[in-house]
Design a protein around this motif. Sequence first.
Motif, PDB file in Angstrom:
ATOM      1  N   VAL A  98     -11.508 -32.625   4.642  1.00  0.00           N
ATOM      2  CA  VAL A  98     -12.294 -31.418   4.844  1.00  0.00           C
ATOM      3  C   VAL A  98     -11.459 -30.298   5.453  1.00  0.00           C
ATOM      4  CG1 VAL A  98     -13.982 -30.560   6.498  1.00  0.00           C
ATOM      5  CG2 VAL A  98     -14.587 -32.417   4.942  1.00  0.00           C
ATOM      6  N   ARG A  99     -10.467 -30.657   6.218  1.00  0.00           N
ATOM      7  CA  ARG A  99      -9.739 -29.719   7.045  1.00  0.00           C
ATOM      8  C   ARG A  99      -8.373 -30.321   7.308  1.00  0.00           C
ATOM      9  NH1 ARG A  99      -9.200 -27.999  12.075  1.00  0.00           N
ATOM     10  NH2 ARG A  99      -9.766 -29.901  13.139  1.00  0.00           N
ATOM     11  N   ALA A 100      -7.406 -29.517   7.662  1.00  0.00           N
ATOM     12  CA  ALA A 100      -6.091 -30.054   7.967  1.00  0.00           C
ATOM     13  C   ALA A 100      -5.360 -29.135   8.927  1.00  0.00           C
ATOM     14  CB  ALA A 100      -5.281 -30.250   6.694  1.00  0.00           C
ATOM     15  N   GLU A 101      -4.428 -29.717   9.658  1.00  0.00           N
ATOM     16  CA  GLU A 101      -3.570 -28.949  10.556  1.00  0.00           C
ATOM     17  C   GLU A 101      -2.131 -29.230  10.167  1.00  0.00           C
ATOM     18  OE1 GLU A 101      -4.567 -30.542  14.332  1.00  0.00           O
ATOM     19  OE2 GLU A 101      -6.596 -29.705  14.345  1.00  0.00           O
ATOM     20  N   GLU A 102      -1.325 -28.186  10.102  1.00  0.00           N
ATOM     21  CA  GLU A 102       0.069 -28.376   9.721  1.00  0.00           C
ATOM     22  C   GLU A 102       1.014 -27.879  10.803  1.00  0.00           C
ATOM     23  OE1 GLU A 102       0.013 -28.546   4.872  1.00  0.00           O
ATOM     24  OE2 GLU A 102       0.533 -26.636   5.785  1.00  0.00           O
ATOM     25  N   LYS A 103       2.102 -28.622  10.964  1.00  0.00           N
ATOM     26  CA  LYS A 103       3.188 -28.211  11.852  1.00  0.00           C
ATOM     27  C   LYS A 103       4.427 -28.033  10.996  1.00  0.00           C
ATOM     28  CE  LYS A 103       1.517 -30.866  15.838  1.00  0.00           C
ATOM     29  NZ  LYS A 103       1.859 -31.916  16.835  1.00  0.00           N
ATOM     30  N   ILE A 104       5.004 -26.848  11.049  1.00  0.00           N
ATOM     31  CA  ILE A 104       6.078 -26.510  10.127  1.00  0.00           C
ATOM     32  C   ILE A 104       7.378 -26.261  10.870  1.00  0.00           C
ATOM     33  CG2 ILE A 104       6.773 -24.901   8.311  1.00  0.00           C
ATOM     34  CD1 ILE A 104       3.752 -24.292   7.991  1.00  0.00           C
ATOM     35  N   ARG A 105       8.441 -26.830  10.316  1.00  0.00           N
ATOM     36  CA  ARG A 105       9.765 -26.670  10.902  1.00  0.00           C
ATOM     37  C   ARG A 105      10.812 -26.486   9.807  1.00  0.00           C
ATOM     38  NH1 ARG A 105       7.460 -30.545  14.231  1.00  0.00           N
ATOM     39  NH2 ARG A 105       7.631 -30.095  16.461  1.00  0.00           N
ATOM     40  N   ALA A 106      11.984 -26.043  10.205  1.00  0.00           N
ATOM     41  CA  ALA A 106      13.132 -26.010   9.305  1.00  0.00           C
ATOM     42  C   ALA A 106      14.050 -27.159   9.683  1.00  0.00           C
ATOM     43  CB  ALA A 106      13.871 -24.682   9.419  1.00  0.00           C
ATOM     44  N   VAL A 107      14.447 -27.952   8.699  1.00  0.00           N
ATOM     45  CA  VAL A 107      15.265 -29.138   8.977  1.00  0.00           C
ATOM     46  C   VAL A 107      16.334 -29.318   7.905  1.00  0.00           C
ATOM     47  CG1 VAL A 107      13.323 -30.320  10.074  1.00  0.00           C
ATOM     48  CG2 VAL A 107      13.801 -30.680   7.652  1.00  0.00           C
ATOM     49  N   LEU A 108      17.231 -30.241   8.161  1.00  0.00           N
ATOM     50  CA  LEU A 108      18.170 -30.694   7.135  1.00  0.00           C
ATOM     51  C   LEU A 108      17.745 -32.089   6.711  1.00  0.00           C
ATOM     52  CD1 LEU A 108      21.566 -29.492   8.642  1.00  0.00           C
ATOM     53  CD2 LEU A 108      20.247 -28.462   6.778  1.00  0.00           C
ATOM     54  N   PRO A 109      17.878 -32.399   5.446  1.00  0.00           N
ATOM     55  CA  PRO A 109      17.463 -33.720   4.973  1.00  0.00           C
ATOM     56  C   PRO A 109      18.478 -34.786   5.382  1.00  0.00           C
ATOM     57  CG  PRO A 109      18.459 -32.490   3.185  1.00  0.00           C
ATOM     58  CD  PRO A 109      18.406 -31.554   4.361  1.00  0.00           C
ATOM     59  N   ASP A 110      18.015 -36.015   5.529  1.00  0.00           N
ATOM     60  CA  ASP A 110      18.983 -37.093   5.674  1.00  0.00           C
ATOM     61  C   ASP A 110      19.485 -37.474   4.280  1.00  0.00           C
ATOM     62  OD1 ASP A 110      17.173 -38.847   4.437  1.00  0.00           O
ATOM     63  OD2 ASP A 110      16.315 -39.475   6.351  1.00  0.00           O
ATOM     64  N   ARG A 111      20.407 -38.422   4.210  1.00  0.00           N
ATOM     65  CA  ARG A 111      21.029 -38.721   2.922  1.00  0.00           C
ATOM     66  C   ARG A 111      20.016 -39.164   1.880  1.00  0.00           C
ATOM     67  NH1 ARG A 111      25.703 -39.730   5.867  1.00  0.00           N
ATOM     68  NH2 ARG A 111      24.884 -41.644   6.764  1.00  0.00           N
ATOM     69  N   ALA A 112      19.115 -40.049   2.279  1.00  0.00           N
ATOM     70  CA  ALA A 112      18.124 -40.569   1.329  1.00  0.00           C
ATOM     71  C   ALA A 112      17.233 -39.446   0.804  1.00  0.00           C
ATOM     72  CB  ALA A 112      17.285 -41.653   2.001  1.00  0.00           C
TER      73      ALA A 112
END
Lengths: 260, 260
Positions: free
Chosen positions: B199-213
């Motif tokens: 019905v509803r959602a909360e998001e937390k957003i960041r800038a990251v670097l991916p790991d190898r996988a």
Amino acid sequence: MSTSPTAAADTAPSSTSSTTPSFSPLYQQIKSLILQSLHGGEWKPGEPIPSEIELAGRFRVSQGTVRKAIDELAAENLLVRRQGVGTFVATHAEQHVQYRFLKLVPDSGDIEAEGPAQREIVDCRRQRASADVARALALRTGDAVLQVRRVLAYRGVPTILEELWLPGTPFKGLTAERLRAWRGPMYALFETEFGVRMVRAEEKIRAVLPDRAQAELLAVPAAMPLLSVERLALTYHDIPMELRRGLYRTDTHHYRNQLG
Amino acid sequence: MSTSPTAAADTAPSSTSSTTPSFSPLYQQIKSLILQSLHGGEWKPGEPIPSEIELAGRFRVSQGTVRKAIDELAAENLLVRRQGVGTFVATHAEQHVQYRFLKLVPDSGDIEAEGPAQREIVDCRRQRASADVARALALRTGDAVLQVRRVLAYRGVPTILEELWLPGTPFKGLTAERLRAWRGPMYALFETEFGVRMVRAEEKIRAVLPDRAQAELLAVPAAMPLLSVERLALTYHDIPMELRRGLYRTDTHHYRNQLG
DNA sequence: CAGTGGTCTAGACCACTGG
DNA sequence: CAGTGGTCTAGACCACTGC
């Protein structure tokens, strides 16, 4: 009675005489009239607007119709209702949340414990609009714009680097000194000193790496990914009045969003 | 008459007999009753609810009061009104926007031209909840959860890598095969097959670097900054039902947000 | 206690949809 | 054309605020 919603009779909704396509409810017409008064400055941010009964009398409609118009404007955060007191023009000043459009919060979630941001104006210059800035602000390339750059720090840690552009004409007279002297949100200064109220905004968010200059201003390594937040802020009638590009550190903070 | 809002008289709002703190308007009580019926499954996603007049009769209140309750539920996207037809329970299926909670759009802005995403389920495994997953989903560490990983691609380009966790009990029987066989949004499958409506959602957003996988699954260099989107999706009564961690490419797309 | 917004009702009529 | 949601009115009463 130039304040009547249309040339229609006292109580009936219009759409009878004109060839208006589709039909427009009375309360929408009232809403437009209120919007005009807001835009025109008849009631200023923070001030009360007339009571519902008074507006109903002025517009020659029932209180319920005025109420529905105000309901929508309140839902859009243009007005603020206070039971027992009145209805007020929303303002960026004297609001509990210091920055209404800033969605960056500390990971702890405790926005109070962090305290207010320390602000440092890097510079404020008059310049000619580049093609993309002009397009965003609905100007022509080369038109005069103001560019402001600043850094926000929390607990002494530089966290946000912002670069923003304002159309030159409405903001004539804005200087780095006035920005530095101002206590409170920048949008509150825009309201009070320039009569420009930001009503709505659209943001485009990306993950980026800073260039050298940006990394230096934020005092972070050039390899640290940052949140790029491009915001277009609009005033009444969706007129764009500010383009802002922010770089946010997200190792200690995050951008919080609610999805309905 | 167990369907009456309270033990109050036919027309008057309650709050007379009980020591309820603060006072609760009638339409809020009606709203709660409708919410209960939604949660309880009396009307299912996509189905019409009874007409306003019928509900007014059932609850022994005026049509206007029912209307106000429905207005709020419609504003929260729990119900959808269609003039001349009826009021329907909102659904993630058969909606114009394929993904209601996904705010990533192509830089061109033309979401249609891009076409639907290609979906690839990487895996779907039963496991024990780690401490942070358990906390988010209001479970205990070690409780059974389902973990799903998948990649979304646009025009053949992997763009989103998602890892999500679901509480084991409500989603018993969910397998990679059923996910692969399903056409349409995942949340529509949750509704149809498991009776769980987000019905509803909360998001937390960041800038990251991916790991190898992660970099490998998205086929991007490990130095490319990506948007990290952590979403907590809630069902009725704000019960958390999904934790989702997404990695978005933002060199061709961006996260779009509207600020009111 | 006066004035404001908030709730609730009852009834009339309108716009839209589907069969 | 019947049924649905959408608009509008008029009036009563309630809850809250400030003086």
